[in-house]
Scaffold this motif. Sequence first.
Motif, PDB file in Angstrom:
ATOM      1  N   UNK A 144      -3.459  -0.752   2.929  1.00 28.21           N
ATOM      2  CA  UNK A 144      -3.515  -1.848   1.964  1.00 28.21           C
ATOM      3  C   UNK A 144      -3.687  -1.325   0.545  1.00 28.21           C
ATOM      4  N   UNK A 145      -4.484  -0.282   0.406  1.00 28.30           N
ATOM      5  CA  UNK A 145      -4.692   0.307  -0.913  1.00 28.30           C
ATOM      6  C   UNK A 145      -3.391   0.914  -1.445  1.00 28.30           C
ATOM      7  N   UNK A 146      -2.685   1.651  -0.598  1.00 37.82           N
ATOM      8  CA  UNK A 146      -1.430   2.271  -1.015  1.00 37.82           C
ATOM      9  C   UNK A 146      -0.387   1.205  -1.332  1.00 37.82           C
ATOM     10  N   UNK A 147      -0.307   0.198  -0.500  1.00 38.15           N
ATOM     11  CA  UNK A 147       0.662  -0.878  -0.734  1.00 38.15           C
ATOM     12  C   UNK A 147       0.358  -1.589  -2.044  1.00 38.15           C
ATOM     13  N   UNK A 176      -1.932 -10.139  -4.612  1.00 37.31           N
ATOM     14  CA  UNK A 176      -3.363  -9.889  -4.492  1.00 37.31           C
ATOM     15  C   UNK A 176      -3.999 -10.804  -3.454  1.00 37.31           C
ATOM     16  N   UNK A 177      -3.573 -12.045  -3.419  1.00 37.29           N
ATOM     17  CA  UNK A 177      -4.133 -12.980  -2.439  1.00 37.29           C
ATOM     18  C   UNK A 177      -3.819 -12.551  -1.004  1.00 37.29           C
ATOM     19  N   UNK A 178      -2.557 -12.186  -0.757  1.00 35.79           N
ATOM     20  CA  UNK A 178      -2.191 -11.775   0.592  1.00 35.79           C
ATOM     21  C   UNK A 178      -2.879 -10.472   0.997  1.00 35.79           C
ATOM     22  N   UNK A 179      -2.971  -9.529   0.098  1.00 39.94           N
ATOM     23  CA  UNK A 179      -3.672  -8.277   0.427  1.00 39.94           C
ATOM     24  C   UNK A 179      -5.152  -8.525   0.660  1.00 39.94           C
ATOM     25  N   UNK A 180      -5.738  -9.426  -0.108  1.00 39.35           N
ATOM     26  CA  UNK A 180      -7.134  -9.787   0.110  1.00 39.35           C
ATOM     27  C   UNK A 180      -7.340 -10.458   1.449  1.00 39.35           C
ATOM     28  N   UNK A 181      -6.409 -11.335   1.815  1.00 42.96           N
ATOM     29  CA  UNK A 181      -6.503 -12.005   3.116  1.00 42.96           C
ATOM     30  C   UNK A 181      -6.389 -10.991   4.249  1.00 42.96           C
ATOM     31  N   UNK A 182      -5.454 -10.038   4.125  1.00 43.34           N
ATOM     32  CA  UNK A 182      -5.326  -8.998   5.152  1.00 43.34           C
ATOM     33  C   UNK A 182      -6.589  -8.140   5.243  1.00 43.34           C
TER      34      UNK A 182
END
Length: 104
Positions: free
Chosen positions: A44-47, A59-65
């Motif tokens: 997630x950090x790399x993406x 940002x919302x989708x990465x936060x949800x994941x």
Amino acid sequence: MNNEGRQMPEHIKLAYEDAVQNVMFFKRQQWVATNYAVLVYAALFVISAEYFSRTDFARNWLGIFAIATFFFHLYVLYSFDVAISKFRERLDWIYRNYFNREEQ
């Protein structure tokens, strides 16, 4: 309660060995699950750093994941801990009934 002359039956020996192996297995699985969670966080950090622009949607989708990964990991660790506790109770019963004070 003196259990020095009491011999352990074969089915109790098998239950003891099974409980010990299962405790060791679940402890290893806890580490495997933790390693996978860290791997997901790193991905997630790399993406987020490489492939997404800094939009609110990304940002919302990465936060949800990330939050879903955290709660799933917490659930998996809790379920492994419950299983370990069950097998440790079985081992405690065997220790109390078939081992003397010095062996415990």
